[in-house]
Design a protein around this motif. Structure first.
Motif, short mmCIF file in Angstrom:
data_model
loop_
_atom_site.label_atom_id
_atom_site.label_comp_id
_atom_site.label_asym_id
_atom_site.label_seq_id
_atom_site.Cartn_x
_atom_site.Cartn_y
_atom_site.Cartn_z
N GLU A 68 1.00 95.60 -29.20
CA GLU A 68 1.68 96.68 -28.49
C GLU A 68 0.88 97.18 -27.29
OE1 GLU A 68 4.64 98.93 -31.56
OE2 GLU A 68 2.58 99.65 -31.48
N GLU A 69 -0.44 97.20 -27.40
CA GLU A 69 -1.27 97.66 -26.28
C GLU A 69 -1.09 96.78 -25.04
OE1 GLU A 69 -5.27 97.86 -27.75
OE2 GLU A 69 -4.89 99.71 -28.87
N GLN A 70 -0.60 95.58 -25.22
CA GLN A 70 -0.43 94.65 -24.11
C GLN A 70 1.01 94.61 -23.59
OE1 GLN A 70 -2.41 90.88 -25.14
NE2 GLN A 70 -3.59 92.07 -26.61
N LEU A 71 1.90 95.44 -24.14
CA LEU A 71 3.29 95.50 -23.71
C LEU A 71 3.48 96.52 -22.60
CD1 LEU A 71 5.21 95.43 -27.13
CD2 LEU A 71 4.79 93.52 -25.55
N ASP A 72 4.46 96.27 -21.75
CA ASP A 72 4.83 97.27 -20.75
C ASP A 72 5.80 98.27 -21.38
OD1 ASP A 72 7.42 96.13 -20.78
OD2 ASP A 72 6.99 94.89 -19.02
N ASP A 73 6.23 99.27 -20.60
CA ASP A 73 7.10 100.32 -21.14
C ASP A 73 8.54 99.88 -21.36
OD1 ASP A 73 5.04 102.10 -21.32
OD2 ASP A 73 5.50 103.14 -19.45
N GLU A 74 8.86 98.67 -21.01
CA GLU A 74 10.23 98.17 -21.20
C GLU A 74 10.38 97.33 -22.45
OE1 GLU A 74 12.74 99.25 -19.24
OE2 GLU A 74 11.15 100.49 -18.38
N HIS A 75 9.29 97.13 -23.20
CA HIS A 75 9.34 96.27 -24.38
C HIS A 75 8.78 96.95 -25.62
CE1 HIS A 75 9.80 93.33 -21.15
NE2 HIS A 75 10.47 92.63 -22.05
N GLU A 76 9.28 96.50 -26.78
CA GLU A 76 8.82 96.97 -28.09
C GLU A 76 8.47 95.75 -28.92
OE1 GLU A 76 11.65 100.89 -28.58
OE2 GLU A 76 12.34 99.02 -29.47
N VAL A 77 7.67 95.98 -29.96
CA VAL A 77 7.29 94.89 -30.85
C VAL A 77 8.41 94.63 -31.84
CG1 VAL A 77 6.10 96.33 -32.56
CG2 VAL A 77 5.43 93.93 -32.28
N ALA A 78 8.63 93.36 -32.09
CA ALA A 78 9.57 92.92 -33.12
C ALA A 78 8.91 91.79 -33.87
CB ALA A 78 10.89 92.46 -32.49
N MET A 79 9.47 91.46 -35.00
CA MET A 79 8.90 90.43 -35.84
C MET A 79 9.94 89.32 -36.01
SD MET A 79 7.47 91.04 -39.65
CE MET A 79 9.04 91.06 -40.48
N GLY A 80 9.54 88.09 -35.72
CA GLY A 80 10.41 86.95 -35.95
C GLY A 80 10.15 86.39 -37.34
N PHE A 81 11.17 85.87 -37.97
CA PHE A 81 11.03 85.32 -39.31
C PHE A 81 10.86 83.82 -39.23
CE2 PHE A 81 13.78 89.08 -39.85
CZ PHE A 81 12.93 89.83 -40.61
N THR A 82 10.07 83.30 -40.13
CA THR A 82 9.90 81.86 -40.22
C THR A 82 10.74 81.33 -41.38
OG1 THR A 82 7.98 82.09 -41.66
CG2 THR A 82 7.55 81.97 -39.29
N GLY A 83 11.05 80.05 -41.31
CA GLY A 83 11.77 79.44 -42.42
C GLY A 83 13.26 79.70 -42.41
N GLY A 84 13.87 79.68 -41.28
CA GLY A 84 15.32 79.87 -41.23
C GLY A 84 15.73 80.59 -39.97
N ASP A 85 17.01 80.59 -39.72
CA ASP A 85 17.53 81.24 -38.53
C ASP A 85 18.06 82.62 -38.90
OD1 ASP A 85 18.34 81.64 -35.94
OD2 ASP A 85 20.27 80.63 -36.21
N VAL A 86 17.13 83.53 -39.21
CA VAL A 86 17.53 84.87 -39.63
C VAL A 86 17.25 85.93 -38.58
CG1 VAL A 86 17.40 84.42 -42.10
CG2 VAL A 86 15.37 85.16 -40.89
N GLY A 87 16.79 85.54 -37.41
CA GLY A 87 16.61 86.49 -36.32
C GLY A 87 15.29 87.22 -36.34
N VAL A 88 15.33 88.44 -35.78
CA VAL A 88 14.13 89.25 -35.66
C VAL A 88 14.37 90.64 -36.21
CG1 VAL A 88 13.30 88.01 -33.62
CG2 VAL A 88 14.70 90.05 -33.33
N LEU A 89 13.29 91.36 -36.43
CA LEU A 89 13.34 92.72 -36.94
C LEU A 89 12.48 93.59 -36.03
CD1 LEU A 89 12.92 93.84 -40.56
CD2 LEU A 89 11.19 94.55 -38.96
N ARG A 90 13.07 94.64 -35.45
CA ARG A 90 12.27 95.62 -34.72
C ARG A 90 11.48 96.39 -35.75
NH1 ARG A 90 13.79 96.51 -29.39
NH2 ARG A 90 15.87 95.72 -28.98
N ILE A 91 10.17 96.36 -35.66
CA ILE A 91 9.34 96.96 -36.69
C ILE A 91 9.35 98.48 -36.56
CG2 ILE A 91 7.03 97.06 -37.68
CD1 ILE A 91 6.54 94.30 -36.38
N GLU A 92 9.83 99.14 -37.62
CA GLU A 92 9.81 100.60 -37.69
C GLU A 92 8.87 101.10 -38.77
OE1 GLU A 92 13.93 101.63 -38.23
OE2 GLU A 92 14.45 101.12 -36.17
N GLY A 93 8.44 100.21 -39.65
CA GLY A 93 7.51 100.60 -40.71
C GLY A 93 6.99 99.38 -41.44
N ILE A 94 5.80 99.53 -42.01
CA ILE A 94 5.18 98.49 -42.81
C ILE A 94 4.52 99.18 -44.00
CG2 ILE A 94 3.40 96.69 -42.92
CD1 ILE A 94 3.71 96.26 -40.00
#
Length: 153
Positions: A68-94
């Protein structure tokens, strides 16, 4: 070969230090977590005292915060899933549930509430930069909140 005698404090300190390494093709590659010292809150407890879930959780926080420290103000972190075509998740909590579960909370590309429950032995995470959500003025950052939570131990 010389045998070096260590005090119990030195042995304890060494057990908390990560074994990590990274090599990049570009000499000006962004800073990487593997080369940074561990925050005091993480280093204070030895690896042997942590469950695999806690240790995975703490290192994921470091990776997300650095990403996140390397992102500009127009982007947010998301997580891509491996092992299938299930898309991404905008991370709101871990979170983690010792000894072996790590959980990710967020929203998918259609803004549907999403949760991934992952066993640490199956943990594969790809961090992605997505354009920030249109309904927010500032990008939502989770890394600093997660890192702040580590300091409250």
């Amino acid at each position: 070969m010389t045998d070096e005698i260590q005090t119990s404090a030195e042995v304890h300190e060494a057990s908390a230090l990560p074994c990590a390494r990274v090599v990049h093709t570009a000499p000006d590659a962004p800073k990487t977590v593997e080369l940074m010292p561990l925050p005091e809150a993480i280093a204070a407890e030895s690896i042997e005292e942590k469950s695999p879930a806690q240790w995975a959780y703490e290192r994921l926080i470091l990776y997300i915060n650095n990403f996140e420290e390397q992102l500009d103000d127009e982007h947010e972190v998301a997580m891509g899933f491996t092992g299938g075509d299930v898309g991404v998740l905008r991370i709101e909590g871990i979170g983690y549930f010792a000894p072996d579960i790590v959980t990710f909370y967020g929203r998918d590309e259609e803004e549907a509430r999403t949760q991934l429950i992952q066993h640490v032995s199956q943990l594969n995470v790809m961090l992605r930069a997505l354009p920030k959500a249109s309904e927010v003025d500032e990008p939502r950052r989770i890394g600093f909140r997660l890192a702040a939570d580590l300091d409250r131990k």
